[in-house]
Design a protein around this motif. Structure first.
Motif, PDB file in Angstrom:
ATOM      1  N   TYR A  78       9.922 -11.341   1.029  1.00 11.40           N
ATOM      2  CA  TYR A  78      10.482 -10.745   2.246  1.00 11.40           C
ATOM      3  C   TYR A  78      11.187  -9.421   1.914  1.00 11.40           C
ATOM      4  CZ  TYR A  78      12.830 -10.911   6.818  1.00 11.40           C
ATOM      5  OH  TYR A  78      13.274 -10.640   8.083  1.00 11.40           O
ATOM      6  N   ARG A  79      11.961  -9.411   0.832  1.00 17.50           N
ATOM      7  CA  ARG A  79      12.643  -8.184   0.406  1.00 17.50           C
ATOM      8  C   ARG A  79      11.640  -7.112   0.001  1.00 17.50           C
ATOM      9  NH1 ARG A  79      16.158 -12.025  -1.709  1.00 17.50           N
ATOM     10  NH2 ARG A  79      15.091 -11.998  -3.710  1.00 17.50           N
ATOM     11  N   TRP A  80      10.592  -7.519  -0.750  1.00 15.47           N
ATOM     12  CA  TRP A  80       9.589  -6.566  -1.194  1.00 15.47           C
ATOM     13  C   TRP A  80       8.912  -5.901   0.003  1.00 15.47           C
ATOM     14  CZ3 TRP A  80       4.201  -6.425  -0.661  1.00 15.47           C
ATOM     15  CH2 TRP A  80       3.563  -5.464  -1.432  1.00 15.47           C
ATOM     16  N   VAL A  81       8.560  -6.674   1.005  1.00 15.39           N
ATOM     17  CA  VAL A  81       7.942  -6.111   2.206  1.00 15.39           C
ATOM     18  C   VAL A  81       8.929  -5.195   2.915  1.00 15.39           C
ATOM     19  CG1 VAL A  81       7.047  -6.677   4.506  1.00 15.39           C
ATOM     20  CG2 VAL A  81       6.281  -7.973   2.522  1.00 15.39           C
ATOM     21  N   GLY A  82      10.215  -5.580   2.924  1.00 16.56           N
ATOM     22  CA  GLY A  82      11.227  -4.792   3.611  1.00 16.56           C
ATOM     23  C   GLY A  82      11.500  -3.443   2.975  1.00 16.56           C
ATOM     24  N   TYR A  83      11.159  -3.282   1.695  1.00 11.26           N
ATOM     25  CA  TYR A  83      11.393  -1.998   1.029  1.00 11.26           C
ATOM     26  C   TYR A  83      10.569  -0.878   1.658  1.00 11.26           C
ATOM     27  CZ  TYR A  83      13.751  -4.658  -2.640  1.00 11.26           C
ATOM     28  OH  TYR A  83      14.589  -5.486  -3.330  1.00 11.26           O
ATOM     29  N   GLU A  84       9.420  -1.220   2.164  1.00 12.58           N
ATOM     30  CA  GLU A  84       8.578  -0.244   2.878  1.00 12.58           C
ATOM     31  C   GLU A  84       8.144  -0.903   4.180  1.00 12.58           C
ATOM     32  OE1 GLU A  84       5.456   1.530   0.572  1.00 12.58           O
ATOM     33  OE2 GLU A  84       6.709   1.565  -1.227  1.00 12.58           O
ATOM     34  N   CYS A  85       9.102  -1.058   5.067  1.00 14.72           N
ATOM     35  CA  CYS A  85       8.891  -1.886   6.253  1.00 14.72           C
ATOM     36  C   CYS A  85       7.911  -1.290   7.272  1.00 14.72           C
ATOM     37  CB  CYS A  85      10.224  -2.201   6.925  1.00 14.72           C
ATOM     38  SG  CYS A  85      11.124  -0.736   7.448  1.00 14.72           S
ATOM     39  N   PHE A  86       7.534  -0.022   7.116  1.00 13.60           N
ATOM     40  CA  PHE A  86       6.595   0.555   8.064  1.00 13.60           C
ATOM     41  C   PHE A  86       5.142   0.430   7.616  1.00 13.60           C
ATOM     42  CE2 PHE A  86      10.551   2.881   9.022  1.00 13.60           C
ATOM     43  CZ  PHE A  86      10.703   2.453  10.330  1.00 13.60           C
ATOM     44  N   THR A  87       4.910   0.198   6.317  1.00  8.77           N
ATOM     45  CA  THR A  87       3.527   0.145   5.842  1.00  8.77           C
ATOM     46  C   THR A  87       3.140  -1.221   5.269  1.00  8.77           C
ATOM     47  OG1 THR A  87       4.193   1.027   3.695  1.00  8.77           O
ATOM     48  CG2 THR A  87       3.459   2.611   5.358  1.00  8.77           C
ATOM     49  N   ARG A  88       4.032  -1.872   4.553  1.00  5.89           N
ATOM     50  CA  ARG A  88       3.643  -3.123   3.897  1.00  5.89           C
ATOM     51  C   ARG A  88       3.256  -4.244   4.857  1.00  5.89           C
ATOM     52  NH1 ARG A  88       7.577  -3.015  -1.391  1.00  5.89           N
ATOM     53  NH2 ARG A  88       6.311  -1.496  -2.496  1.00  5.89           N
ATOM     54  N   PRO A  89       3.927  -4.441   5.997  1.00 10.23           N
ATOM     55  CA  PRO A  89       3.451  -5.484   6.906  1.00 10.23           C
ATOM     56  C   PRO A  89       2.030  -5.213   7.386  1.00 10.23           C
ATOM     57  CG  PRO A  89       5.685  -4.878   7.458  1.00 10.23           C
ATOM     58  CD  PRO A  89       5.208  -3.885   6.438  1.00 10.23           C
ATOM     59  N   LEU A  90       1.688  -3.959   7.616  1.00  6.72           N
ATOM     60  CA  LEU A  90       0.321  -3.627   8.017  1.00  6.72           C
ATOM     61  C   LEU A  90      -0.651  -3.879   6.886  1.00  6.72           C
ATOM     62  CD1 LEU A  90       1.046  -0.320   9.969  1.00  6.72           C
ATOM     63  CD2 LEU A  90       0.674  -2.603  10.891  1.00  6.72           C
ATOM     64  N   ASP A  91      -0.236  -3.626   5.642  1.00  4.72           N
ATOM     65  CA  ASP A  91      -1.081  -3.917   4.485  1.00  4.72           C
ATOM     66  C   ASP A  91      -1.349  -5.412   4.378  1.00  4.72           C
ATOM     67  OD1 ASP A  91      -1.075  -1.233   3.904  1.00  4.72           O
ATOM     68  OD2 ASP A  91       0.469  -1.404   2.326  1.00  4.72           O
ATOM     69  N   LEU A  92      -0.313  -6.228   4.646  1.00  4.26           N
ATOM     70  CA  LEU A  92      -0.493  -7.681   4.588  1.00  4.26           C
ATOM     71  C   LEU A  92      -1.531  -8.155   5.581  1.00  4.26           C
ATOM     72  CD1 LEU A  92       3.121  -9.122   4.266  1.00  4.26           C
ATOM     73  CD2 LEU A  92       1.285  -9.253   2.598  1.00  4.26           C
ATOM     74  N   LEU A  93      -1.515  -7.542   6.759  1.00  7.78           N
ATOM     75  CA  LEU A  93      -2.467  -7.916   7.811  1.00  7.78           C
ATOM     76  C   LEU A  93      -3.794  -7.183   7.666  1.00  7.78           C
ATOM     77  CD1 LEU A  93       0.003  -7.888  10.812  1.00  7.78           C
ATOM     78  CD2 LEU A  93      -0.959  -9.893   9.657  1.00  7.78           C
ATOM     79  N   ARG A  94      -3.867  -6.321   6.634  1.00  8.58           N
ATOM     80  CA  ARG A  94      -5.074  -5.516   6.376  1.00  8.58           C
ATOM     81  C   ARG A  94      -5.429  -4.638   7.570  1.00  8.58           C
ATOM     82  NH1 ARG A  94      -5.222  -9.989   3.476  1.00  8.58           N
ATOM     83  NH2 ARG A  94      -6.062 -10.059   1.406  1.00  8.58           N
ATOM     84  N   LEU A  95      -4.375  -4.045   8.147  1.00 11.68           N
ATOM     85  CA  LEU A  95      -4.574  -3.105   9.253  1.00 11.68           C
ATOM     86  C   LEU A  95      -4.384  -1.690   8.717  1.00 11.68           C
ATOM     87  CD1 LEU A  95      -2.573  -4.887  12.088  1.00 11.68           C
ATOM     88  CD2 LEU A  95      -5.039  -4.812  11.789  1.00 11.68           C
ATOM     89  N   PRO A  96      -5.146  -0.734   9.215  1.00 14.10           N
ATOM     90  CA  PRO A  96      -5.021   0.652   8.713  1.00 14.10           C
ATOM     91  C   PRO A  96      -3.722   1.306   9.145  1.00 14.10           C
ATOM     92  CG  PRO A  96      -6.710   0.519  10.433  1.00 14.10           C
ATOM     93  CD  PRO A  96      -6.191  -0.865  10.182  1.00 14.10           C
TER      94      PRO A  96
END
Length: 162
Positions: A144-162
């Motif tokens: 959760y912290r790792w994703v929060g470090y780049e909160c605008f791009t990493r959640p989209l990367d997790l969902l494999r969205l451009p």
């Protein structure tokens, strides 16, 4: 009912299931004994299961022992000691998920309470837990912290969205 289950003749019952686990900085040994057709104040009781947990902390050497008693209406032909012990372990897996949803994702503090929104949010939290667990971190909060470090791009990367 607890005192009745505890007072059953457990010393005479054989250990029907035993398991050990080395994880989370501790060694845990669990044994299960089952007695059928007990005379306790529980309607339709067919079996009582006693789980003895012996836990040794690896770093301190401290040992803890505990007993859990479970009552079921399942007859011995329908559920063996191993199956009952597995059901108990499965229950703790659900409890762990609820703990993650409440502590890490703040479900208890949520103000979403109307209509289908609480169930929808619970589903989204479960999806998030699944995605975070797949990242390979030691814990959900670490992911959760790792994703929060780049909160605008990493959640989209997790969902494999451009």
């Amino acid at each position: 009912m607890f005192s009745q289950a505890k007072a059953l003749p457990w010393a005479q019952a054989p250990v029907l299931e035993a398991a050990s686990e080395h994880a989370h900085g501790r060694v845990e040994v669990r044994t299960a004994k089952v007695l059928t057709a007990p005379r306790i104040a529980f309607p339709h009781a067919r079996q009582v299961l006693r789980i003895h947990r012996w836990v040794r902390e690896s770093c301190t050497g401290r040992v803890r022992r505990s007993y859990a008693y479970l009552v079921t209406s399942l007859p011995a032909e329908s559920a063996t000691a191993a199956e009952l012990a597995s059901l108990v372990r499965g229950h703790w897996g659900l409890e762990a998920r609820h703990h993650i949803r409440d502590v890490s994702l703040g479900e208890g503090a949520s103000r979403v309470r109307a209509g289908n929104a609480p169930q929808n949010m619970a589903l989204l939290r479960d999806v998030a837990i699944g995605l975070l667990a797949g990242l390979g971190f030691a814990s959900i909060p670490a992911a959760y912290r790792w994703v929060g470090y780049e909160c605008f791009t990493r959640p989209l990367d997790l969902l494999r969205l451009p």
